[in-house]
Design a protein around this motif. Structure first.
Motif, PDB file in Angstrom:
ATOM      1  N   ASN A  25      35.867 -18.953  -8.562  1.00  0.00           N
ATOM      2  CA  ASN A  25      34.956 -17.830  -8.324  1.00  0.00           C
ATOM      3  C   ASN A  25      34.983 -16.837  -9.483  1.00  0.00           C
ATOM      4  O   ASN A  25      36.027 -16.594 -10.071  1.00  0.00           O
ATOM      5  N   GLY A  26      33.814 -16.277  -9.779  1.00  0.00           N
ATOM      6  CA  GLY A  26      33.720 -15.199 -10.747  1.00  0.00           C
ATOM      7  C   GLY A  26      33.945 -15.598 -12.191  1.00  0.00           C
ATOM      8  O   GLY A  26      34.532 -14.850 -12.954  1.00  0.00           O
ATOM      9  N   VAL A  27      33.473 -16.762 -12.592  1.00  0.00           N
ATOM     10  CA  VAL A  27      33.605 -17.190 -13.981  1.00  0.00           C
ATOM     11  C   VAL A  27      32.631 -16.381 -14.827  1.00  0.00           C
ATOM     12  O   VAL A  27      31.442 -16.335 -14.530  1.00  0.00           O
ATOM     13  N   PRO A  28      33.110 -15.719 -15.898  1.00  0.00           N
ATOM     14  CA  PRO A  28      32.229 -14.825 -16.664  1.00  0.00           C
ATOM     15  C   PRO A  28      31.333 -15.555 -17.659  1.00  0.00           C
ATOM     16  O   PRO A  28      31.410 -15.346 -18.867  1.00  0.00           O
ATOM     17  N   SER A  29      30.487 -16.429 -17.162  1.00  0.00           N
ATOM     18  CA  SER A  29      29.447 -17.051 -17.986  1.00  0.00           C
ATOM     19  C   SER A  29      28.239 -17.263 -17.090  1.00  0.00           C
ATOM     20  O   SER A  29      28.353 -17.254 -15.867  1.00  0.00           O
ATOM     21  N   SER A  30      27.097 -17.470 -17.680  1.00  0.00           N
ATOM     22  CA  SER A  30      25.892 -17.600 -16.865  1.00  0.00           C
ATOM     23  C   SER A  30      25.907 -18.941 -16.114  1.00  0.00           C
ATOM     24  O   SER A  30      26.458 -19.930 -16.593  1.00  0.00           O
ATOM     25  N   PRO A  31      25.297 -18.979 -14.936  1.00  0.00           N
ATOM     26  CA  PRO A  31      25.254 -20.218 -14.165  1.00  0.00           C
ATOM     27  C   PRO A  31      24.552 -21.350 -14.914  1.00  0.00           C
ATOM     28  O   PRO A  31      24.939 -22.510 -14.783  1.00  0.00           O
ATOM     29  N   ARG A  32      23.566 -21.016 -15.725  1.00  0.00           N
ATOM     30  CA  ARG A  32      22.827 -22.038 -16.464  1.00  0.00           C
ATOM     31  C   ARG A  32      23.741 -22.773 -17.447  1.00  0.00           C
ATOM     32  O   ARG A  32      23.685 -23.997 -17.575  1.00  0.00           O
ATOM     33  N   LYS A  33      24.598 -22.020 -18.153  1.00  0.00           N
ATOM     34  CA  LYS A  33      25.517 -22.640 -19.105  1.00  0.00           C
ATOM     35  C   LYS A  33      26.530 -23.524 -18.392  1.00  0.00           C
ATOM     36  O   LYS A  33      26.915 -24.579 -18.891  1.00  0.00           O
ATOM     37  N   MET A  34      26.972 -23.071 -17.213  1.00  0.00           N
ATOM     38  CA  MET A  34      27.946 -23.860 -16.457  1.00  0.00           C
ATOM     39  C   MET A  34      27.312 -25.130 -15.900  1.00  0.00           C
ATOM     40  O   MET A  34      27.950 -26.172 -15.844  1.00  0.00           O
ATOM     41  N   ARG A  35      26.044 -25.061 -15.514  1.00  0.00           N
ATOM     42  CA  ARG A  35      25.375 -26.240 -14.949  1.00  0.00           C
ATOM     43  C   ARG A  35      25.222 -27.356 -15.981  1.00  0.00           C
ATOM     44  O   ARG A  35      25.223 -28.534 -15.627  1.00  0.00           O
ATOM     45  N   TYR A  36      25.091 -27.003 -17.272  1.00  0.00           N
ATOM     46  CA  TYR A  36      25.031 -28.039 -18.305  1.00  0.00           C
ATOM     47  C   TYR A  36      26.304 -28.875 -18.290  1.00  0.00           C
ATOM     48  O   TYR A  36      26.275 -30.095 -18.401  1.00  0.00           O
ATOM     49  N   VAL A  37      27.443 -28.219 -18.157  1.00  0.00           N
ATOM     50  CA  VAL A  37      28.736 -28.913 -18.162  1.00  0.00           C
ATOM     51  C   VAL A  37      28.911 -29.707 -16.874  1.00  0.00           C
ATOM     52  O   VAL A  37      29.339 -30.857 -16.891  1.00  0.00           O
ATOM     53  N   VAL A  38      28.562 -29.091 -15.745  1.00  0.00           N
ATOM     54  CA  VAL A  38      28.739 -29.737 -14.445  1.00  0.00           C
ATOM     55  C   VAL A  38      27.861 -30.988 -14.332  1.00  0.00           C
ATOM     56  O   VAL A  38      28.279 -32.001 -13.765  1.00  0.00           O
TER      57      VAL A  38
END
Length: 134
Positions: A25-38
């Motif tokens: 929870n609360g990762v300080p990056s935008s959800p869009r950037k995280m979705r690329y990795v996921v």
């Protein structure tokens, strides 16, 4: 807590005993950037996903790798044994939007531009390929 709410909470608790997951929870990056990795590791076998995350140049990959190791440890704790090679895979993983901190940046002629510092929540489920333990 009311009786009906208590019964519903117990049902949810029982249903989660068969699920193996980890949340970040609360990762300080935008959800869009995280979705690329996921999206790179969705549905993959666990050891292969760890390799992909280890050698990814994305900054968010380190957070997801740590989360995946936590989910594997949760599976091993609930099953009282070590996971064998090729046994686990990522069954479900998703990224939700977290809180957005709003900041102001000085702009020309007395104006202010808004800066949105986004955060996200990642949830990762692992499961065994042989579901004979259920």
């Amino acid at each position: 807590m009311g009786a009906r709410k208590h019964i519903a909470a117990e049902k949810i608790k029982e249903a989660r005993k068969n699920l193996y997951f980890a949340k970040l929870n609360g990762v300080p990056s935008s959800p869009r950037k995280m979705r690329y990795v996921v999206d790179m590791i969705r549905g993959m076998e666990v050891n292969r996903a760890l390799g992909v995350l280890r050698f990814s140049k994305k900054h968010a990959a380190a957070d997801v790798e740590k989360l995946l190791r936590s989910a594997i440890a949760n599976w091993e704790t609930k099953n009282d044994r070590k996971a064998e090679d090729g046994e686990l895979y990522i069954s479900k993983v998703f990224v939700d939007e977290g809180v957005t901190m709003k900041r102001m940046r000085p702009a020309p002629q007395g104006r202010g531009y808004r800066i949105r510092k986004r955060s996200n929540h990642v949830t990762l489920f692992v499961d065994s390929k042989t579901n004979d333990d259920k």
